[in-house]
Design an enzyme around this catalytic site. Sequence first.
Site, PDB file in Angstrom:
ATOM      1  N   ASN A  10       0.868  -1.177   0.000  1.00 40.04           N
ATOM      2  CA  ASN A  10       0.000   0.000   0.000  1.00 40.04           C
ATOM      3  C   ASN A  10       0.905   1.228   0.000  1.00 40.04           C
ATOM      4  O   ASN A  10       1.474   1.580   1.031  1.00 40.04           O
ATOM      5  CB  ASN A  10      -0.884  -0.047   1.264  1.00 40.04           C
ATOM      6  CG  ASN A  10      -1.725   1.208   1.420  1.00 40.04           C
ATOM      7  OD1 ASN A  10      -1.803   2.038   0.509  1.00 40.04           O
ATOM      8  ND2 ASN A  10      -2.350   1.357   2.579  1.00 40.04           N
ATOM      9  N   TRP A  11       1.040   1.839  -1.157  1.00 35.93           N
ATOM     10  CA  TRP A  11       1.997   2.949  -1.268  1.00 35.93           C
ATOM     11  C   TRP A  11       1.457   4.257  -0.672  1.00 35.93           C
ATOM     12  O   TRP A  11       2.185   5.235  -0.547  1.00 35.93           O
ATOM     13  CB  TRP A  11       2.389   3.176  -2.742  1.00 35.93           C
ATOM     14  CG  TRP A  11       3.134   2.022  -3.353  1.00 35.93           C
ATOM     15  CD1 TRP A  11       3.483   0.841  -2.734  1.00 35.93           C
ATOM     16  CD2 TRP A  11       3.634   1.928  -4.696  1.00 35.93           C
ATOM     17  NE1 TRP A  11       4.159   0.034  -3.614  1.00 35.93           N
ATOM     18  CE2 TRP A  11       4.268   0.667  -4.833  1.00 35.93           C
ATOM     19  CE3 TRP A  11       3.597   2.784  -5.808  1.00 35.93           C
ATOM     20  CZ2 TRP A  11       4.864   0.251  -6.028  1.00 35.93           C
ATOM     21  CZ3 TRP A  11       4.187   2.370  -6.998  1.00 35.93           C
ATOM     22  CH2 TRP A  11       4.819   1.122  -7.101  1.00 35.93           C
ATOM     23  N   LYS A  12       0.177   4.256  -0.349  1.00 34.58           N
ATOM     24  CA  LYS A  12      -0.455   5.451   0.241  1.00 34.58           C
ATOM     25  C   LYS A  12      -0.151   6.685  -0.632  1.00 34.58           C
ATOM     26  O   LYS A  12      -0.103   6.550  -1.843  1.00 34.58           O
ATOM     27  CB  LYS A  12       0.002   5.634   1.693  1.00 34.58           C
ATOM     28  CG  LYS A  12      -0.214   4.363   2.520  1.00 34.58           C
ATOM     29  CD  LYS A  12      -0.061   4.567   3.995  1.00 34.58           C
ATOM     30  CE  LYS A  12      -0.268   3.250   4.716  1.00 34.58           C
ATOM     31  NZ  LYS A  12      -0.277   3.360   6.165  1.00 34.58           N
ATOM     32  N   HIS A  96      -9.703   1.434   4.588  1.00 34.26           N
ATOM     33  CA  HIS A  96      -8.458   1.617   5.335  1.00 34.26           C
ATOM     34  C   HIS A  96      -8.703   2.572   6.513  1.00 34.26           C
ATOM     35  O   HIS A  96      -9.485   3.522   6.387  1.00 34.26           O
ATOM     36  CB  HIS A  96      -7.362   2.160   4.407  1.00 34.26           C
ATOM     37  CG  HIS A  96      -6.009   2.099   5.041  1.00 34.26           C
ATOM     38  ND1 HIS A  96      -5.585   3.019   5.968  1.00 34.26           N
ATOM     39  CD2 HIS A  96      -5.005   1.196   4.914  1.00 34.26           C
ATOM     40  CE1 HIS A  96      -4.357   2.683   6.380  1.00 34.26           C
ATOM     41  NE2 HIS A  96      -3.994   1.594   5.755  1.00 34.26           N
ATOM     42  N   GLU A  98      -7.053   4.937   7.630  1.00 32.71           N
ATOM     43  CA  GLU A  98      -6.803   6.353   7.322  1.00 32.71           C
ATOM     44  C   GLU A  98      -8.011   6.971   6.635  1.00 32.71           C
ATOM     45  O   GLU A  98      -8.325   8.144   6.839  1.00 32.71           O
ATOM     46  CB  GLU A  98      -5.531   6.477   6.464  1.00 32.71           C
ATOM     47  CG  GLU A  98      -4.280   6.226   7.310  1.00 32.71           C
ATOM     48  CD  GLU A  98      -3.132   5.576   6.573  1.00 32.71           C
ATOM     49  OE1 GLU A  98      -3.122   5.584   5.330  1.00 32.71           O
ATOM     50  OE2 GLU A  98      -2.227   5.038   7.249  1.00 32.71           O
ATOM     51  N   GLU A 168      -5.714  -4.709  10.441  1.00 31.33           N
ATOM     52  CA  GLU A 168      -4.678  -3.705  10.674  1.00 31.33           C
ATOM     53  C   GLU A 168      -4.978  -2.952  11.971  1.00 31.33           C
ATOM     54  O   GLU A 168      -5.754  -1.985  11.966  1.00 31.33           O
ATOM     55  CB  GLU A 168      -4.647  -2.700   9.516  1.00 31.33           C
ATOM     56  CG  GLU A 168      -4.366  -3.329   8.168  1.00 31.33           C
ATOM     57  CD  GLU A 168      -3.745  -2.333   7.201  1.00 31.33           C
ATOM     58  OE1 GLU A 168      -2.656  -2.620   6.700  1.00 31.33           O
ATOM     59  OE2 GLU A 168      -4.328  -1.265   6.966  1.00 31.33           O
ATOM     60  N   GLY A 174       2.248   2.380  10.841  1.00 29.65           N
ATOM     61  CA  GLY A 174       3.223   3.457  10.694  1.00 29.65           C
ATOM     62  C   GLY A 174       3.880   3.874  11.999  1.00 29.65           C
ATOM     63  O   GLY A 174       4.533   4.904  12.079  1.00 29.65           O
ATOM     64  N   SER A 214       3.069  -2.004  10.480  1.00 29.13           N
ATOM     65  CA  SER A 214       4.513  -2.101  10.721  1.00 29.13           C
ATOM     66  C   SER A 214       5.085  -3.487  10.447  1.00 29.13           C
ATOM     67  O   SER A 214       6.001  -3.936  11.128  1.00 29.13           O
ATOM     68  CB  SER A 214       4.868  -1.641  12.142  1.00 29.13           C
ATOM     69  OG  SER A 214       4.511  -0.284  12.307  1.00 29.13           O
ATOM     70  N   GLY A 235       2.740  -0.992   4.324  1.00 25.13           N
ATOM     71  CA  GLY A 235       2.875   0.424   3.991  1.00 25.13           C
ATOM     72  C   GLY A 235       4.338   0.804   3.846  1.00 25.13           C
ATOM     73  O   GLY A 235       4.936   0.668   2.773  1.00 25.13           O
ATOM     74  N   GLY A 236       4.938   1.258   4.935  1.00 19.45           N
ATOM     75  CA  GLY A 236       6.312   1.766   4.916  1.00 19.45           C
ATOM     76  C   GLY A 236       7.309   0.856   4.206  1.00 19.45           C
ATOM     77  O   GLY A 236       8.081   1.309   3.360  1.00 19.45           O
TER      78      GLY A 236
HETATM   79  P1  PGA Z   1       2.599   0.332   7.688  1.00 19.81           P
HETATM   80  O1  PGA Z   1       1.153   0.554   6.987  1.00 19.81           O
HETATM   81  O2  PGA Z   1       3.155  -0.945   7.149  1.00 19.81           O
HETATM   82  O3  PGA Z   1       3.397   1.536   7.303  1.00 19.81           O
HETATM   83  O4  PGA Z   1       2.340   0.263   9.168  1.00 19.81           O
HETATM   84  C1  PGA Z   1       0.306  -0.527   6.731  1.00 19.81           C
HETATM   85  C2  PGA Z   1      -1.002  -0.021   6.162  1.00 19.81           C
HETATM   86  O5  PGA Z   1      -1.503   1.004   6.633  1.00 19.81           O
HETATM   87  O6  PGA Z   1      -1.561  -0.624   5.220  1.00 19.81           O
END
Ligand code: PGA
Length: 255
Positions: A10-12, A96, A98, A168, A174, A214, A235-236
């Site tokens: 997930n590149w956000k 998600h 977010e 999640e 994050g 994470s 994500g990261g």
């Molecule tokens: P993260 O994000 O790996 O940076 O914690 C995961 C996500 O929100 O899909």
Amino acid sequence: MSRKYLIAGNWKMNKTPADGADLAKEIASFVSKDESVEVVVCPTAVALDRVSQVIEDSAVKLGAQNLYPKASGAYTGEISAEMLRAVFAKYVILGHSERREYFAETDAFVNEKVKFALESNLIPILCIGETLEQREADETLEVNKTQLLGGMEGVSAEDAAKVVIAYEPVWAIGTGKTATPEMAQEVHAAIRSVLAEKYGSSVAEKIRILYGGSMKPANADDLLAQKDIDGGLIGGAALEAKSFCDLIESARKAD
Ligand code: PGA
């Protein structure tokens, strides 16, 4: 076990189309044609087309980060399922945390999107997860059950088998804090039993449940070794080819 591991990036809101194409190129060269792990990258909307072209001849699949549940029309700033299909997206991340937090998405709205995606031949990656406050108040299983059933309302058993769930925990996204493998497994097993109650155990056994929050090469082996963890939404660590490919390698080993 018949479930195929899935590693999704997930590149956000990161990567220009050019940067995304570079990253996708490196990932595509790492993934073989008969890859045992399913690999998905989810760039921003403006990078979808370019990344799609880069991965065209590879086993890497394309996912979007959102869609709007209407066919077309006056919805400024939104993107339709048809547009995603036109760039050969197969997956779409929905609900998600977010989006729930910053864009006030409710379970009912996420459910509309899940159904619309399925009708449009896109596979939803339905995200659910509790906040730290909810975990500390011992509401983890209840919150996840509500989000899961809310998101899946009105989805048939046949469609449900295609859906991917991503657990999640919001407090782990994050932050560098990961749920321990045991904590994650407990929730994954609870999610699968809610799915079994609703759809029967043979459907529930087919549904992939990803862990997200994470996930990184250092903790992936232990998470992926859990019985009900079928991959990761990352994500990261998905923003660099090295760490993302290391995660694919972890899933290969766990297979
Ligand atoms: P993260 O994000 O790996 O940076 O914690 C995961 C996500 O929100 O899909």
